[in-house]
Design a protein around this motif. Sequence first.
Motif, short mmCIF file in Angstrom:
data_model
loop_
_atom_site.label_atom_id
_atom_site.label_comp_id
_atom_site.label_asym_id
_atom_site.label_seq_id
_atom_site.Cartn_x
_atom_site.Cartn_y
_atom_site.Cartn_z
N VAL A 38 -1.28 17.23 11.65
CA VAL A 38 -2.73 17.36 11.79
C VAL A 38 -3.30 18.14 10.61
O VAL A 38 -4.31 17.74 10.02
CB VAL A 38 -3.09 18.02 13.13
N VAL A 39 -2.68 19.25 10.26
CA VAL A 39 -3.18 20.04 9.13
C VAL A 39 -3.06 19.24 7.84
O VAL A 39 -3.95 19.28 6.98
CB VAL A 39 -2.43 21.38 9.03
N ASP A 40 -1.99 18.50 7.69
CA ASP A 40 -1.82 17.66 6.50
C ASP A 40 -2.96 16.64 6.39
O ASP A 40 -3.55 16.45 5.32
CB ASP A 40 -0.47 16.94 6.56
N ALA A 79 -3.16 5.92 5.69
CA ALA A 79 -2.05 6.85 5.93
C ALA A 79 -2.37 7.78 7.09
O ALA A 79 -1.49 8.09 7.91
CB ALA A 79 -1.76 7.65 4.66
N MET A 80 -3.63 8.23 7.18
CA MET A 80 -4.02 9.08 8.31
C MET A 80 -3.91 8.31 9.62
O MET A 80 -3.51 8.87 10.65
CB MET A 80 -5.42 9.62 8.11
N GLN A 81 -4.27 7.03 9.61
CA GLN A 81 -4.12 6.21 10.82
C GLN A 81 -2.66 6.18 11.26
O GLN A 81 -2.36 6.35 12.45
CB GLN A 81 -4.59 4.79 10.55
N ARG A 82 -1.76 5.95 10.32
CA ARG A 82 -0.33 5.89 10.67
C ARG A 82 0.17 7.23 11.17
O ARG A 82 0.93 7.31 12.15
CB ARG A 82 0.48 5.44 9.45
N GLU A 83 -0.29 8.30 10.51
CA GLU A 83 0.16 9.64 10.91
C GLU A 83 -0.34 9.98 12.31
O GLU A 83 0.40 10.52 13.14
CB GLU A 83 -0.35 10.66 9.88
N TRP A 84 -1.60 9.65 12.57
CA TRP A 84 -2.15 9.94 13.90
C TRP A 84 -1.44 9.13 14.98
O TRP A 84 -1.19 9.62 16.08
CB TRP A 84 -3.65 9.65 13.91
N ALA A 85 -1.07 7.89 14.67
CA ALA A 85 -0.40 7.04 15.66
C ALA A 85 0.91 7.66 16.14
O ALA A 85 1.29 7.48 17.31
CB ALA A 85 -0.15 5.65 15.08
N THR A 86 1.60 8.40 15.29
CA THR A 86 2.86 9.02 15.69
C THR A 86 2.67 10.13 16.72
O THR A 86 3.63 10.54 17.37
CB THR A 86 3.60 9.61 14.47
N LEU A 87 1.41 10.60 16.86
CA LEU A 87 1.14 11.71 17.77
C LEU A 87 0.77 11.26 19.17
O LEU A 87 0.48 12.09 20.04
CB LEU A 87 0.02 12.59 17.20
N ALA A 88 0.78 9.97 19.43
CA ALA A 88 0.38 9.45 20.74
C ALA A 88 1.12 10.11 21.90
O ALA A 88 0.51 10.42 22.93
CB ALA A 88 0.55 7.93 20.78
#
Length: 721
Positions: A518-520, A644-653
């Motif tokens: 999230v911070v990244d 890239a933010m979309q992919r990163e956020w998806a991992t947090l589901a």
Amino acid sequence: MIATLFRFVAIAVASAVLTVGPSVNAEDGHKLWLRYAPLDTAARAALASRVTAITAAADTSPTLAAARAELDRGFAGMLGAPLPHDTALHDHGLVIGTPASLPALAALHLPLGRLGHDGYLIRSIRMNGKDETIVAANTDIGVLYGVFALLERIERQQPLADLDIVSAPRIDLRILDHWDNLDGSVERGYAGRSLWDWWTLPDYKDPLYTDYARADASIGINGAVLNNVNASPDILRPRYLAKVAALADVFRPYGIKVYLSVNFASPMVLGDLKTADPLDPAVAAWWKRKADTIYRAIPDFGGFLVKANSEGQPGPQDYHRSHADGANMLAAALAPHGGVVMWRAFVYGAADKDRAKQAFDEFKPLDGAFAANVILQVKNGPIDFQPREPFSPLFGAMHRTPMMLELQITKEYLGQATSLAYLGPLFEEALRADTYARGKGSTVARVIDGSLFGNRLSGIAGVANTGRDRDWAGSTFNQANWFVFGRMAWNPDADAGAVAREWSELTFGPDRRITTPVVDMMMRSREAVVDYMTPLGLAHQMGTGNHYGPAPWVSDLARPEWNPTYYNRADRTGIGFDRTASGSDAVSQYAPPVAHRFDDLATVPDADLLWFHHVPWDYRLHSGETLWHSLADHYQHGVEEVAAMQREWATLAPLIDAQRFAKTAAFLSIEHREAVWWRDASMAYWLHVSGLPLPAGYPAPAHDLGYYEALSFPNAPGQAK
């Protein structure tokens, strides 16, 4: 006592349906960063080893009562029930108060002198043979700030042993400017209707007002301008002043003063005068009577914010008077009551000069001419809240006039409600900018905190992003911009990354699996917006009126400075606005070291290149790339960053509650679509005006230029009134 508390914790854990995964219980974001989510067993045990009861003065002020209520709320949320209160000291107790309210604190001779009015101390101490945690301050509001700091530390599961925290704000006026209108709309607002229900005030004081005050106090904000700078004179009518007084009553325990934006022509509209000339004795007398009336209803009223002679607003120049004449007349009315005038330096008009120079040219000659209770409110850049601007040269020029920095929290030019654009890096960039007014280290932060020029008044303002949406700010990540403004208003040297981490831990819980990505995302997000909207120093390329979407081709508006083409100056020969000594000479408004850096192509940062220089399309940047290739690269990089933010956020589901996860995922999808639109529409126009082929390896625009030019969004959110 400790054993009893552990039994209480065990019962609470068994009875409170505390789920292992945070995704089960949906949240709507209404609690902001004050969630007080249940602690896990280890964190509860750590807390129990340090705090078992609360000691405070028996007869509390409204502010100390608010502090005690916040402790009850916090411990009830984190432990399942509030801790017991008593006036006696306990083993592992929490003691809160001032030396005046709690004699036991006075006997400790704590080093409170350096805390001033708002600062606080949190310390682990042995008192009468017992281990205590103390939250102490010189004033009740300092205690409240300290209580919030301690609760946030507990929420983040930070160590509670051996505490020795001393914190005091460097800036006195830490203010939110609400651009709220009396009809309930919010100019440049993307989070629903106004918080203030003027229709039901003063009779009904919505609990939302108290929650707003709590949120502000938790991050050290101590003032709120309630209405739009494009002010309606009606706000000064008796029926509205009664409503303002009701809000002031709600905010007062939380240390928040109310301020009003005022229309300079109010004596003509409301007072049957034929003029608003600030040098007319009748006008001055009218404002004095009005100030007296306000202070009878609101004894701690903060003062006036004024937008004058800008964008059609009335002002002293209508009567051939100066900004100082206007500000000083209002200041004289407020001075007997301790009020201040915040006079905005955002001025521009139709003129045959660079718009970026106008504020400096109007205000620099007035340095030292303003009354002692006037402070100039200056936007971070010389134009208008762009995704990136160089700092306003006024910050280094007004040595004898207090200055306050105006930042925009609402994202008028940065994706409005839906784009993820954490503004901490933008605020940090503005505050750390070096004016060189008194040599190296003359930062904007030192200008506005009063230390550079020895000014008594100090201030910072943020244009608020709040509304009646359940999550207050239109999205979860927009809340972070409210939060970081408060943190940097308290400490203008705060680190944007550290604040992002703090906000993430309070908002999603102190789980590194969440906090690290999230911070990244947050720390990359604003630069992504700059890349796909206005790279390399471009500015004001947004649609006119609503400032939504790309429109670099617009050139037919009535005034030159309303047109995006005015700022990009793109043609067959190149692109960019020449503000060098051989152009508009805007660089000369900066101190010589800054002026030289911006003026010289060898030293101007690539990020500011097109702000200060008109260069050929084949000009080579410091990176070695041609400008044309670099433009294409920045637009594409911005699009890729959002993906890239979309992919990163998806991992947090699996780790984020479903409701907040889904909304952020949807908004990132919107942002990606709009980033592609910005890239394609902008490149289509640059291809048209440059006559160059698309650089190899980059996607061609999905449509021709005519398609993008024909798009229209008359009902976009945040339309100016």
